[in-house]
Write an enzyme that holds these catalytic residues in place. Sequence first.
Site, PDB file in Angstrom:
ATOM      1  N   ASP A  19     -32.032  -2.744 -39.924  1.00  0.00           N
ATOM      2  CA  ASP A  19     -31.325  -1.718 -40.676  1.00  0.00           C
ATOM      3  C   ASP A  19     -31.804  -1.780 -42.129  1.00  0.00           C
ATOM      4  O   ASP A  19     -32.457  -2.745 -42.538  1.00  0.00           O
ATOM      5  CB  ASP A  19     -29.815  -1.983 -40.581  1.00  0.00           C
ATOM      6  CG  ASP A  19     -29.014  -1.005 -41.423  1.00  0.00           C
ATOM      7  OD1 ASP A  19     -29.222   0.211 -41.274  1.00  0.00           O
ATOM      8  OD2 ASP A  19     -28.198  -1.464 -42.236  1.00  0.00           O
ATOM      9  N   ALA A  52     -13.755   3.836 -45.970  1.00  0.00           N
ATOM     10  CA  ALA A  52     -15.057   4.496 -46.077  1.00  0.00           C
ATOM     11  C   ALA A  52     -16.128   3.737 -45.311  1.00  0.00           C
ATOM     12  O   ALA A  52     -17.061   4.331 -44.756  1.00  0.00           O
ATOM     13  CB  ALA A  52     -15.458   4.632 -47.541  1.00  0.00           C
ATOM     14  N   MET A  56     -19.597   2.817 -40.827  1.00  0.00           N
ATOM     15  CA  MET A  56     -20.921   2.623 -41.428  1.00  0.00           C
ATOM     16  C   MET A  56     -21.966   2.280 -40.370  1.00  0.00           C
ATOM     17  O   MET A  56     -21.701   1.529 -39.432  1.00  0.00           O
ATOM     18  CB  MET A  56     -20.881   1.521 -42.478  1.00  0.00           C
ATOM     19  CG  MET A  56     -22.046   1.559 -43.454  1.00  0.00           C
ATOM     20  SD  MET A  56     -21.957   2.972 -44.583  1.00  0.00           S
ATOM     21  CE  MET A  56     -20.755   2.381 -45.769  1.00  0.00           C
ATOM     22  N   HIS A  63     -20.637  10.135 -39.664  1.00  0.00           N
ATOM     23  CA  HIS A  63     -19.768   9.208 -40.382  1.00  0.00           C
ATOM     24  C   HIS A  63     -18.608   9.975 -41.024  1.00  0.00           C
ATOM     25  O   HIS A  63     -17.441   9.563 -40.913  1.00  0.00           O
ATOM     26  CB  HIS A  63     -20.595   8.487 -41.442  1.00  0.00           C
ATOM     27  CG  HIS A  63     -19.884   7.391 -42.169  1.00  0.00           C
ATOM     28  ND1 HIS A  63     -20.445   6.161 -42.380  1.00  0.00           N
ATOM     29  CD2 HIS A  63     -18.667   7.342 -42.762  1.00  0.00           C
ATOM     30  CE1 HIS A  63     -19.610   5.399 -43.055  1.00  0.00           C
ATOM     31  NE2 HIS A  63     -18.516   6.102 -43.310  1.00  0.00           N
ATOM     32  N   ARG A 167     -26.833   6.032 -34.277  1.00  0.00           N
ATOM     33  CA  ARG A 167     -26.042   4.938 -33.754  1.00  0.00           C
ATOM     34  C   ARG A 167     -24.599   5.390 -33.497  1.00  0.00           C
ATOM     35  O   ARG A 167     -24.108   6.252 -34.212  1.00  0.00           O
ATOM     36  CB  ARG A 167     -26.013   3.783 -34.766  1.00  0.00           C
ATOM     37  CG  ARG A 167     -27.368   3.273 -35.195  1.00  0.00           C
ATOM     38  CD  ARG A 167     -27.149   2.321 -36.380  1.00  0.00           C
ATOM     39  NE  ARG A 167     -28.409   1.928 -36.962  1.00  0.00           N
ATOM     40  CZ  ARG A 167     -28.615   1.852 -38.283  1.00  0.00           C
ATOM     41  NH1 ARG A 167     -27.656   2.150 -39.130  1.00  0.00           N
ATOM     42  NH2 ARG A 167     -29.781   1.468 -38.746  1.00  0.00           N
TER      43      ARG A 167
END
Length: 276
Positions: A19, A52, A56, A63, A167
């Site tokens: 990532d 938030a 992720m 998101h 993802r």
Amino acid sequence: MRATSSGGYRGPIRLAVFDMAGTIVDYGSRAPAGVFEAVFASRGVAITNRQARGPMGMAKRAHIAALAHDPAIAAVWRQVHGREATDGDIDGMYADFVPLQLECLAQHSDIIPGAVEAFAALRDRGVKIATTTGYSRRMTDIVLDAMRAQELTPDLAICADDVPEGRPRPWMLFRCMERLDVSPPAAVVKVGDTIADIEAGLNAGVWTIGIARTGNLVGLSQDELKALPQQASERCLEEAHAAMRAAGAHDVVDSVADCLPAIERFEMALAEGGRP
């Protein structure tokens, strides 16, 4: 580390897929979280930094949609707007998100300590290196330019724009395997700091390494983490390790600098007939 006994591939790891934010750049994965807070605040809906960070690792529009549908956030949205968030609302927030994210990326693309050395050690072992990210291609290119300026260059970078869905679906990983001509999945390791990274790796059938200290689950810069009392710092790390383990990570380490021993353990398991 968990591995199940089976026949088949017994060779080395041939591809490592990292990532970006929180894993190899942007200690604490700080660039995206603040922008998610800002776009919801612009609609009169305050969300916490922890909220938030929840989804992720996903593609950024997905998101925002996940946040809008979170029960606690959705309840505040209904209080403010008198209705549920619509696809139009989500599209509008994503449209606002993009320029804000593009603007701050260069400020949050410093290489995480140990990343350059980890890439060099893997290449010495003949391992190919790719990156995957929930960023769009425009965002990814900004980060890649900053990485190259700091002498960190992957063989391939795949972003959410490159596949039908990001993802936790496995498509970015499969695209990396295809483009770099590496198979089977047992020869691949996914390294990331989000639950979505681990889920994508498991869905692809590859080895997975969770990143704790530098990533999204702790969510603090290097200086912020150092400033914490020792007990609080240790608790943050313990919780991050536990969350990654609970998500099914085959191994969890503090940072990219610690990945090589985990990969060596995977290779030992493969030599004994294990697999992801």
